[in-house]
Scaffold this motif. Structure first.
Motif, mmCIF file in Angstrom:
data_model
loop_
_atom_site.group_PDB
_atom_site.id
_atom_site.type_symbol
_atom_site.label_atom_id
_atom_site.label_comp_id
_atom_site.label_asym_id
_atom_site.label_seq_id
_atom_site.Cartn_x
_atom_site.Cartn_y
_atom_site.Cartn_z
ATOM 1 N N CYS A 22 18.613 27.417 17.575
ATOM 2 C CA CYS A 22 18.649 27.585 19.034
ATOM 3 C C CYS A 22 17.896 28.832 19.489
ATOM 4 N N ASP A 23 17.039 28.654 20.463
ATOM 5 C CA ASP A 23 16.418 29.749 21.220
ATOM 6 C C ASP A 23 17.415 30.105 22.322
ATOM 7 N N PHE A 53 7.973 23.690 19.566
ATOM 8 C CA PHE A 53 9.210 24.322 19.091
ATOM 9 C C PHE A 53 9.968 23.380 18.161
ATOM 10 N N ALA A 54 10.056 22.112 18.547
ATOM 11 C CA ALA A 54 10.740 21.127 17.708
ATOM 12 C C ALA A 54 10.014 20.938 16.374
ATOM 13 N N ASN A 55 8.693 20.927 16.410
ATOM 14 C CA ASN A 55 7.919 20.775 15.171
ATOM 15 C C ASN A 55 8.116 21.953 14.225
ATOM 16 N N ALA A 56 8.497 23.108 14.784
ATOM 17 C CA ALA A 56 8.757 24.296 13.968
ATOM 18 C C ALA A 56 10.211 24.366 13.499
ATOM 19 N N GLY A 57 11.003 23.368 13.879
ATOM 20 C CA GLY A 57 12.393 23.329 13.447
ATOM 21 C C GLY A 57 13.405 23.636 14.531
ATOM 22 N N GLY A 58 12.952 23.868 15.761
ATOM 23 C CA GLY A 58 13.867 24.183 16.850
ATOM 24 C C GLY A 58 14.579 22.950 17.368
ATOM 25 N N ARG A 59 15.835 23.118 17.743
ATOM 26 C CA ARG A 59 16.634 21.983 18.195
ATOM 27 C C ARG A 59 17.305 22.210 19.549
ATOM 28 N N GLY A 84 13.738 15.495 22.354
ATOM 29 C CA GLY A 84 14.863 15.590 21.432
ATOM 30 C C GLY A 84 15.445 16.985 21.314
ATOM 31 N N VAL A 85 14.957 17.933 22.135
ATOM 32 C CA VAL A 85 15.481 19.299 22.121
ATOM 33 C C VAL A 85 16.620 19.391 23.138
ATOM 34 N N LEU A 281 10.086 30.898 15.916
ATOM 35 C CA LEU A 281 10.337 30.302 14.603
ATOM 36 C C LEU A 281 9.134 30.399 13.669
ATOM 37 N N THR A 282 7.927 30.284 14.209
ATOM 38 C CA THR A 282 6.755 30.276 13.331
ATOM 39 C C THR A 282 6.411 31.656 12.787
ATOM 40 N N THR A 283 6.676 32.710 13.561
ATOM 41 C CA THR A 283 6.279 34.062 13.177
ATOM 42 C C THR A 283 7.454 35.015 13.061
ATOM 43 N N LEU A 284 8.293 35.057 14.109
ATOM 44 C CA LEU A 284 9.370 36.043 14.111
ATOM 45 C C LEU A 284 10.435 35.741 13.060
#
Length: 315
Positions: A22-23, A53-59, A84-85, A281-284
């Motif tokens: 979650c962001d 965001f979803a492609n990076a694993g965010g839900r 789907g987020v 998710l991709t960098t931080l």
């Protein structure tokens, strides 16, 4: 309170564990009534950000845009279904400089009532408090402090937020102006106004990176939001890992939250700018995992948001 803990998303109430990654603080739409420039008002760009965001694993994303600042609540429903987020919408009120005088006058004597209606009945069409409440229900109350103090406007909104919390159970998220007045806000909400610390989220703490102050605020039991990097607070990003490590080592891992706080079109990856929502998710995330350990980062992105935004809703 009665009932089980649920997170109120734009598609309905869900079990906290379904939020997953979650962001905890971001904006898909945002436009100040008085401070023009770089508004977030593009549904296609918002969808592109969410898909990345979803492609990076965010839900899940918690949108902190409050009343009157272009929430576009109906669009949030479509975006959540399309990507789907899971999305959480906000009620609440920002600092006075974002609103025209006529808007302030219109809600002056019914702010808590407005918050409760958004939370229990749905967000009105066009963000008009007197329109039919055809939108999704809000899942949190967002208010704002002033620079190093709680001014008259901030106190007004926080009193209303506390009233709405006591009526609904909703969590309260606070914009701290440049990260200041954190202890004053915690003392007002959790002391005088009797809001449980576990229902309060303080945002922008990375913008005032004073370890002593942060440890003191953490001692109150509230959730601590570190919601960069946006372009407005990049100067403090380099201290983020050290601050989080210190708080985690001091026993406050379970109170830490991470967000992106994308506030302008230029900060969107999908619009050719950046860093955008996916950066979280991709960098931080990998950067913080190297500094803090994956278990701490997992707590900040999964376990902690599940508790911070869940409540026993009274309806």
């Amino acid at each position: 309170m009665t009932g089980e803990f649920r997170v109120r998303t734009v598609l309905g109430d869900v079990a906290p564990e379904t939020l997953e990654v979650c962001d905890s603080h971001d904006h898909l739409f945002f436009a100040s009534q008085l401070l023009a420039g770089q508004e977030l008002d593009d549904a296609a760009a918002a969808e592109a950000e969410l898909r990345a965001f979803a492609n990076a694993g965010g839900r899940a994303v918690v949108q902190w845009t409050p009343f009157g600042l272009n929430r576009r609540a109906a669009d949030l429903v479509g975006l959540s279904r399309a990507t789907g987020v899971q999305l959480v919408a906000a009620t609440g009120f920002h600092r006075a400089e974002h609103y025209r005088t006529d808007v302030l006058d219109r809600v002056a004597d019914r702010l808590a009532e407005l918050f409760v209606a958004d939370l229990l009945d749905g967000i009105p069409a066009g963000d008009d408090p007197d329109a039919d409440r055809t939108g999704p229900r809000a899942g949190l109350i967002k208010v704002a402090g002033a620079f190093h103090t709680i001014d008259r406007h901030a106190r007004w909104t926080m009193v209303a937020a506390a009233q709405a919390h006591h009526e609904t159970g909703a969590p309260i998220a606070v914009h701290l102006e440049l990260g200041t007045a954190a202890r004053e806000v915690a003392d007002l909400l959790c002391g005088e106004l009797a809001v449980p610390p576990a229902r309060v989220i303080l945002g922008h703490l990375n913008r005032n990176p004073d370890p002593r102050v942060l440890r003191e605020v953490a001692g109150t039991g509230v959730f601590l939001g570190f919601d960069g990097p946006s372009r407005a607070n990049h100067a403090t990003d380099w201290r983020l890992a050290d601050l989080l490590l210190e708080l985690s080592t001091a026993g406050h891992t379970a109170q830490l939250l991470l967000g992106g706080d994308t506030t302008t079109a230029a900060a969107r990856l999908s619009s050719g700018g950046g860093p955008g929502i996916p950066y979280l998710l991709t960098t931080l995330r990998p950067r913080l995992a190297r500094a803090l350990g994956e278990d701490v980062v997992e707590a900040m992105l999964v376990a902690n948001p599940a508790r911070a935004f869940a409540t026993r809703w009274r309806r």
